[in-house]
Design a protein around this motif. Sequence first.
Motif, mmCIF file in Angstrom:
data_model
loop_
_atom_site.group_PDB
_atom_site.id
_atom_site.type_symbol
_atom_site.label_atom_id
_atom_site.label_comp_id
_atom_site.label_asym_id
_atom_site.label_seq_id
_atom_site.Cartn_x
_atom_site.Cartn_y
_atom_site.Cartn_z
ATOM 1 N N LYS A 51 35.481 37.328 36.752
ATOM 2 C CA LYS A 51 36.074 38.670 36.788
ATOM 3 C C LYS A 51 35.062 39.788 37.004
ATOM 4 N N ILE A 52 33.803 39.571 36.611
ATOM 5 C CA ILE A 52 32.816 40.631 36.770
ATOM 6 C C ILE A 52 32.593 40.968 38.240
ATOM 7 N N ASN A 77 39.616 38.454 30.020
ATOM 8 C CA ASN A 77 38.432 38.335 30.872
ATOM 9 C C ASN A 77 38.218 39.552 31.775
ATOM 10 N N HIS A 78 39.290 40.046 32.392
ATOM 11 C CA HIS A 78 39.169 41.248 33.237
ATOM 12 C C HIS A 78 38.735 42.430 32.388
ATOM 13 N N ALA A 153 38.049 41.597 47.114
ATOM 14 C CA ALA A 153 36.833 41.389 47.897
ATOM 15 C C ALA A 153 35.693 40.915 47.002
ATOM 16 N N GLY A 154 35.598 41.529 45.825
ATOM 17 C CA GLY A 154 34.575 41.085 44.875
ATOM 18 C C GLY A 154 34.776 39.634 44.476
ATOM 19 N N GLN A 155 36.023 39.260 44.185
ATOM 20 C CA GLN A 155 36.310 37.866 43.816
ATOM 21 C C GLN A 155 36.030 36.931 44.999
ATOM 22 N N GLY A 156 36.229 37.440 46.210
ATOM 23 C CA GLY A 156 36.010 36.625 47.394
ATOM 24 C C GLY A 156 34.572 36.189 47.584
ATOM 25 N N GLY A 178 47.268 36.093 38.656
ATOM 26 C CA GLY A 178 47.855 37.138 39.493
ATOM 27 C C GLY A 178 47.557 36.955 40.967
ATOM 28 N N GLY A 179 46.519 36.160 41.262
ATOM 29 C CA GLY A 179 46.215 35.843 42.650
ATOM 30 C C GLY A 179 45.001 36.521 43.234
ATOM 31 N N GLY A 180 44.268 37.316 42.448
ATOM 32 C CA GLY A 180 43.110 38.021 42.973
ATOM 33 C C GLY A 180 41.977 37.098 43.382
ATOM 34 N N LEU A 181 41.628 36.157 42.509
ATOM 35 C CA LEU A 181 40.570 35.205 42.822
ATOM 36 C C LEU A 181 40.962 34.333 44.007
#
Length: 315
Positions: A51-52, A77-78, A153-156, A178-181
């Motif tokens: 998450k960071i 975590n977020h 983008a960060g998770q990407g 949620g689908g971000g990662l």
Amino acid sequence: MLTRKKIEDAHERLQNRIHRTPMLSSQTLNDKVGASVFIKAEHLQKTGSFKIRGAMNRVLKAKESGANHVVAASSGNHGQAVAYAARSLGLAATIVVPETVIAAKEKAIKAYGGIVIHCGTTSEERLDYAQQVVKEITGATYIPPYDDYELMAGQGTVGLEILAQVKQAEVVVVPVGGGGLMSGVATAIKSMYPAIQVIGVEPEDANDTEQSIEAGKRLSIPAAQTIADGLRASVPGELTFPILQSNVDEIVTVSDEAIREACQFYLARMKQVVEPSGAVTLAALLVGKIDHQGGTVVLVASGGNVDLEAIGELV
């Protein structure tokens, strides 16, 4: 929109602000499943999870835009990541967490300087309340947990690192909340190597993404009770869902018992503390949900924030 260029920009922006986490392997695991398996160790990341990456990227953007206070909604975590990023950049942070938040995660948020507010048990409840809080604080900016292109983008950057570390990857398996990662990783990988299979894993009790993809539209499910607390999303993100539809090859689900056994394997055989949300990928592999055909598989172990008291229950 989320693009490879945006992910590469995030990768540059995050240099020296996050860890380039290692790839772990286990011959015992390889023999057990009949594949060459690599573990992307995001449980060893700063703040204990991937998450960071997204939080730091998004909070940097917020500061550039003049924010002096950031607000987030999180199962834990977020929130830790946003609080850490805010403190490192000289901003204040308020984090809205569920009433059922894991105690270790709440303690970590406070240790990073975050102000904690409890609200409800579902992701929708805390997301709505966090946005109300933003309106009450002058100079505050909302930092979404997953439904934001800069955050994705960060998770990407996890995906970019996977491609650099494992040259012959054939299957990449990622937890889905949620689908971000998953959005970030799938976009990074498919934009460069579309033949790589990208598979998402959800708990059986929190399969909002699986149901939504089958229905062809976003569906909301009741509050989940799974031990994988970081994956208890009630509905896929408005921005993440179309990306998942386009770039994810398959979504599979695993039981809490399978997740518990995966946590036990990490502890007993690899000496790694991986939280249930991060262990779902290994769970799916161990129970035969991943069709790898004996090839090279990368599992994302997304986090390692576990209460010491909860370890007893896991083992």
